[in-house]
Design an enzyme around this catalytic site. Structure first.
Site, PDB file in Angstrom:
ATOM      1  N   ARG A 111      27.422 -21.652  -6.771  1.00 29.22           N
ATOM      2  CA  ARG A 111      26.276 -21.105  -7.513  1.00 29.22           C
ATOM      3  C   ARG A 111      26.610 -19.683  -7.957  1.00 29.22           C
ATOM      4  O   ARG A 111      26.902 -18.823  -7.137  1.00 29.22           O
ATOM      5  CB  ARG A 111      25.020 -21.127  -6.641  1.00 29.22           C
ATOM      6  CG  ARG A 111      23.804 -20.579  -7.356  1.00 29.22           C
ATOM      7  CD  ARG A 111      22.509 -20.930  -6.617  1.00 29.22           C
ATOM      8  NE  ARG A 111      21.377 -20.313  -7.288  1.00 29.22           N
ATOM      9  CZ  ARG A 111      20.637 -19.315  -6.786  1.00 29.22           C
ATOM     10  NH1 ARG A 111      20.900 -18.829  -5.582  1.00 29.22           N
ATOM     11  NH2 ARG A 111      19.654 -18.803  -7.479  1.00 29.22           N
ATOM     12  N   HIS A 157      19.456 -13.808 -12.784  1.00 28.06           N
ATOM     13  CA  HIS A 157      19.225 -13.587 -11.357  1.00 28.06           C
ATOM     14  C   HIS A 157      18.788 -12.124 -11.178  1.00 28.06           C
ATOM     15  O   HIS A 157      19.617 -11.244 -10.960  1.00 28.06           O
ATOM     16  CB  HIS A 157      20.518 -13.894 -10.583  1.00 28.06           C
ATOM     17  CG  HIS A 157      20.343 -14.051  -9.105  1.00 28.06           C
ATOM     18  ND1 HIS A 157      20.636 -15.219  -8.441  1.00 28.06           N
ATOM     19  CD2 HIS A 157      19.907 -13.194  -8.150  1.00 28.06           C
ATOM     20  CE1 HIS A 157      20.405 -15.066  -7.139  1.00 28.06           C
ATOM     21  NE2 HIS A 157      19.960 -13.844  -6.945  1.00 28.06           N
ATOM     22  N   GLU A 203      13.980 -16.931  -8.445  1.00 29.10           N
ATOM     23  CA  GLU A 203      12.831 -16.335  -7.754  1.00 29.10           C
ATOM     24  C   GLU A 203      11.935 -15.472  -8.635  1.00 29.10           C
ATOM     25  O   GLU A 203      11.717 -14.287  -8.348  1.00 29.10           O
ATOM     26  CB  GLU A 203      13.316 -15.526  -6.540  1.00 29.10           C
ATOM     27  CG  GLU A 203      14.089 -16.365  -5.533  1.00 29.10           C
ATOM     28  CD  GLU A 203      14.484 -15.573  -4.284  1.00 29.10           C
ATOM     29  OE1 GLU A 203      14.359 -14.339  -4.279  1.00 29.10           O
ATOM     30  OE2 GLU A 203      14.904 -16.201  -3.303  1.00 29.10           O
ATOM     31  N   ASN A 338      14.906 -21.719  -2.443  1.00 34.37           N
ATOM     32  CA  ASN A 338      15.595 -20.739  -1.591  1.00 34.37           C
ATOM     33  C   ASN A 338      14.802 -20.588  -0.303  1.00 34.37           C
ATOM     34  O   ASN A 338      13.776 -19.922  -0.264  1.00 34.37           O
ATOM     35  CB  ASN A 338      15.684 -19.371  -2.285  1.00 34.37           C
ATOM     36  CG  ASN A 338      16.611 -19.389  -3.488  1.00 34.37           C
ATOM     37  OD1 ASN A 338      17.298 -20.376  -3.750  1.00 34.37           O
ATOM     38  ND2 ASN A 338      16.655 -18.288  -4.213  1.00 34.37           N
ATOM     39  N   TYR A 340      14.624 -19.476   3.690  1.00 36.82           N
ATOM     40  CA  TYR A 340      15.221 -18.749   4.808  1.00 36.82           C
ATOM     41  C   TYR A 340      14.401 -18.886   6.088  1.00 36.82           C
ATOM     42  O   TYR A 340      14.934 -19.036   7.164  1.00 36.82           O
ATOM     43  CB  TYR A 340      15.358 -17.257   4.476  1.00 36.82           C
ATOM     44  CG  TYR A 340      16.403 -16.997   3.421  1.00 36.82           C
ATOM     45  CD1 TYR A 340      17.737 -16.797   3.777  1.00 36.82           C
ATOM     46  CD2 TYR A 340      16.066 -16.982   2.075  1.00 36.82           C
ATOM     47  CE1 TYR A 340      18.707 -16.583   2.809  1.00 36.82           C
ATOM     48  CE2 TYR A 340      17.026 -16.764   1.100  1.00 36.82           C
ATOM     49  CZ  TYR A 340      18.345 -16.571   1.473  1.00 36.82           C
ATOM     50  OH  TYR A 340      19.297 -16.373   0.523  1.00 36.82           O
ATOM     51  N   GLU A 412      19.487 -21.704  -1.856  1.00 39.74           N
ATOM     52  CA  GLU A 412      19.880 -20.632  -0.929  1.00 39.74           C
ATOM     53  C   GLU A 412      19.373 -20.968   0.461  1.00 39.74           C
ATOM     54  O   GLU A 412      18.234 -21.411   0.633  1.00 39.74           O
ATOM     55  CB  GLU A 412      19.286 -19.264  -1.332  1.00 39.74           C
ATOM     56  CG  GLU A 412      19.893 -18.676  -2.577  1.00 39.74           C
ATOM     57  CD  GLU A 412      19.344 -17.281  -2.902  1.00 39.74           C
ATOM     58  OE1 GLU A 412      18.831 -16.582  -1.997  1.00 39.74           O
ATOM     59  OE2 GLU A 412      19.427 -16.897  -4.084  1.00 39.74           O
TER      60      GLU A 412
END
Ligand SMILES: *[C@@H]1O[C@H](CO)[C@@H](O)[C@H](O)[C@H]1NC(C)=O
Ligand SMILES: *[C@@H]1O[C@H](CO)[C@@H](O)[C@H](O)[C@H]1NC(C)=O
Ligand SMILES: *[C@@H]1O[C@H](CO)[C@@H](O)[C@H](O)[C@H]1NC(C)=O
Ligand SMILES: *[C@@H]1O[C@H](CO)[C@@H](O)[C@H](O)[C@H]1NC(C)=O
Ligand SMILES: *[C@@H]1O[C@H](CO)[C@@H](O)[C@H](O)[C@H]1NC(C)=O
Length: 504
Positions: A111, A157, A203, A338, A340, A412
């Site tokens: 990516r 990004h 995002e 993404n 986490y 991610e």
């Protein structure tokens, strides 16, 4: 990684954290043996990066300045490792070496971002196209493909040409759509014969909330922090959506039939868990799902922002014309997620009790601890982050049920290790990745259409205000030895997983 969690992360390392967790995560690993062979053979396993976090060479090769070149340059002292920003890890110069490292990892995908200001220095066609920049990405893409690694490309990004920010006020100005469209057209035309996976934005919610609602890294901030009556965040996200849909439409009309690729968008994707079993907290968690995912995905799947946002944000939330609604509906082939961590959500009407990055309008506060004082999962001993793979599973099921079972890439997933003494022995990262791959598999077994998984990050990466302190890479970068890339234990684990059906 995103600015949002970097900020949490900075807070975590600045406060003295009492570490009561032990190796529970690593111990849990004993029971986890995810196998490559249990995923489809065309499943993408990769690692990620973004242009402005690894390339360096901001002033070289004909590149124009990006928004973030300017922010970091002018506020260097507030950034950990601000002095390293001008060179970063020199990926621009060392991309060939880096492709070999990726090949060594055994990944079938990478990516990466194309830097808008490297190919169109002032962001406009009129301002000209930078041949050197075009060639850089041609070379990188060709090199990846020659090594059997599929490029998975982010079109934007966080960073974009400074000139567009200064002349138009960036994504606050609707006219940016025309420039974004020209930029996308250039990318599809130039690279689309080889790039089969495009994402329009990384995002978008983070930029909207972080920069425009809370005013971080924004010298021209809307003075809404006190009143909480913010509107810019909603304007910016609205324009992101129009840009996204415009790009998707262009791709489908002019390129997709011949190039046979796909286009999607990447979302910041924490999972929200109710703070208590009280219905007001359960509602708060649902509301945050709407304010986070629904903000982007409801217009795409259902033609408008979530009802609850209309109710709570009122006339500060832009409206779609019928024409826009039709263009936006169905404008993606996949969703990038993404993930986490998960956080607790609590009903909260008093803005002063909200976390500094919460949406003021959501009547909800995020919390690290629930009513019983527990975290969502065991705290990682090096980062202090609560590790909760089940949150990823729950989120994937939520996406399947709410958004018509979309194709999903986990774009991610990873963990920092700021206080690890020997960065090469990152057992915590292995545990983190293994448990999240394990849970991804469980979601696939429950009919979620997950198509790929990318570790963040391939290399130690400049994480905005946290600089390199998070050491998030599978490859360590040695700043004392000519930026040498050294595989960590996690890189070796990932390679084993990829190449030999890892068993302990
Ligand atoms: C938006 O951009 C146009 C140029 O395309 C400019 O004339 C206009 O002033 C900008 N609007 C705002 C609010 O900055
Ligand atoms: C909101 O919270 C702050 C800080 O906890 C407190 O000082 C204030 O009185 C509260 N306001 C209301 C209306 O409850
Ligand atoms: C919260 O933590 C306590 C003490 O560690 C434990 O007994 C309890 O089961 C936990 N509750 C939940 C909901 O996880
Ligand atoms: C982590 O390291 C930072 C500096 O790198 C230090 O300030 C902090 O106290 C450390 N935290 C722990 C829990 O050791
Ligand atoms: C691995 O996934 C299974 C579900 O398939 C789950 O039951 C198990 O708890 C997971 N293990 C870990 C350590 O995450």
């Amino acid at each position: 990684m995103k600015m949002f969690s970097s900020l949490r992360f900075i807070m975590a390392i600045l406060s003295i954290v009492v570490l009561h967790s032990n190796l529970s995560v690593a111990k849990g690993l004993r029971n986890v043996h995810p196998k490559r062979a249990s995923f489809p053979s065309d499943f993408l396993f990769g690692a990620g990066s973004s242009a402005m976090q690894i390339e360096g060479a901001a002033h070289e090769g004909g590149k124009g300045l990006g928004l973030w070149d300017d922010i970091v340059e002018r506020h260097k002292a507030t950034f950990v490792d601000g002095d390293k920003f001008s060179t970063l890890i020199e990926h621009y110069k060392r991309y060939k070496e880096d492709v070999q490292h990726l090949k060594h990892l055994g990944v079938n995908s990478y990516r990466m971002t194309i830097s808008w200001s490297r190919v169109m220095p002032d962001g406009t066609l009129k301002g000209g196209i930078n041949k050197e920049g075009i060639n850089f990405y041609n070379n990188l893409i060709n090199d990846l493909l020659e090594n059997d690694i599929e490029p998975f490309v982010t079109i934007m990004h966080f960073d974009y040409p400074l000139a567009l920010h200064q002349k138009l006020r960036g994504f606050l100005n609707r006219t940016i759509v025309n420039h974004y469209k020209d930029y996308c057209n250039l990318l599809f035309k130039t690279y689309g014969d080889r790039v089969k996976h495009w994402t329009t934005f990384n995002e978008p919610q983070v930029t909207a909330i972080h920069n425009y609602m809370h005013g971080y890294d924004n010298d021209d901030r809307e003075p809404c922090q006190d009143t909480g009556m913010c509107s810019e965040a909603y304007t910016v996200l609205h324009n992101f959506l129009i840009c996204h849909a415009t790009a998707a439409k262009l791709y489908r009309k002019k390129f997709q039939a011949t190039q046979r690729g796909e286009i999607g968008i990447v979302l910041q994707a924490p999972n929200y868990v109710p703070y208590s079993s009280k219905s007001e907290d359960v509602d708060a968690a649902n509301r945050l799902m709407d304010f986070s995912f629904g903000w982007v995905l409801d217009p795409i799947y259902y033609g408008d922002y979530p009802q609850i946002m209309r109710k709570l944000v009122g006339n500060r939330l832009p409206k779609f014309t019928k024409k826009e609604e039709n263009m936006i509906k169905g404008s993606l082939d996949f969703v990038g997620v993404n993930y986490y961590y998960s956080v607790f959500a609590r009903h909260e009407s008093n803005r002063s009790n909200m976390f500094p990055l919460d949406n003021f309008d959501a009547l909800a506060a995020t919390n690290e601890f629930n009513a019983e004082g527990n975290t969502t999962g065991p705290k990682d001993q090096y980062s202090g982050m609560s590790v909760y793979p089940k949150g990823l599973y729950d989120l994937l099921i939520y996406m399947k049920e709410k958004y018509q079972n979309p194709n999903i890439y986990i774009t991610e997933n990873g963990i920092s290790s700021p206080n690890m003494t020997n960065q090469l022995k990152d057992e915590n990262r292995i545990a983190y990745i293994a448990t999240h791959i394990n849970t991804t598999k469980a979601a696939i077994d429950n009919d979620v259409n997950v198509r790929g998984y990318f570790v963040w990050a391939a290399f130690d990466t400049f994480e905005f205000h946290a600089g390199y302190s998070g050491h998030m890479g599978l490859y360590h970068v040695d700043f004392n030895d000519n930026l040498k890339r050294v595989p960590k234990a996690s890189a070796k684990w990932y390679r084993n997983f990829m190449t030999s059906n890892y068993r302990k």
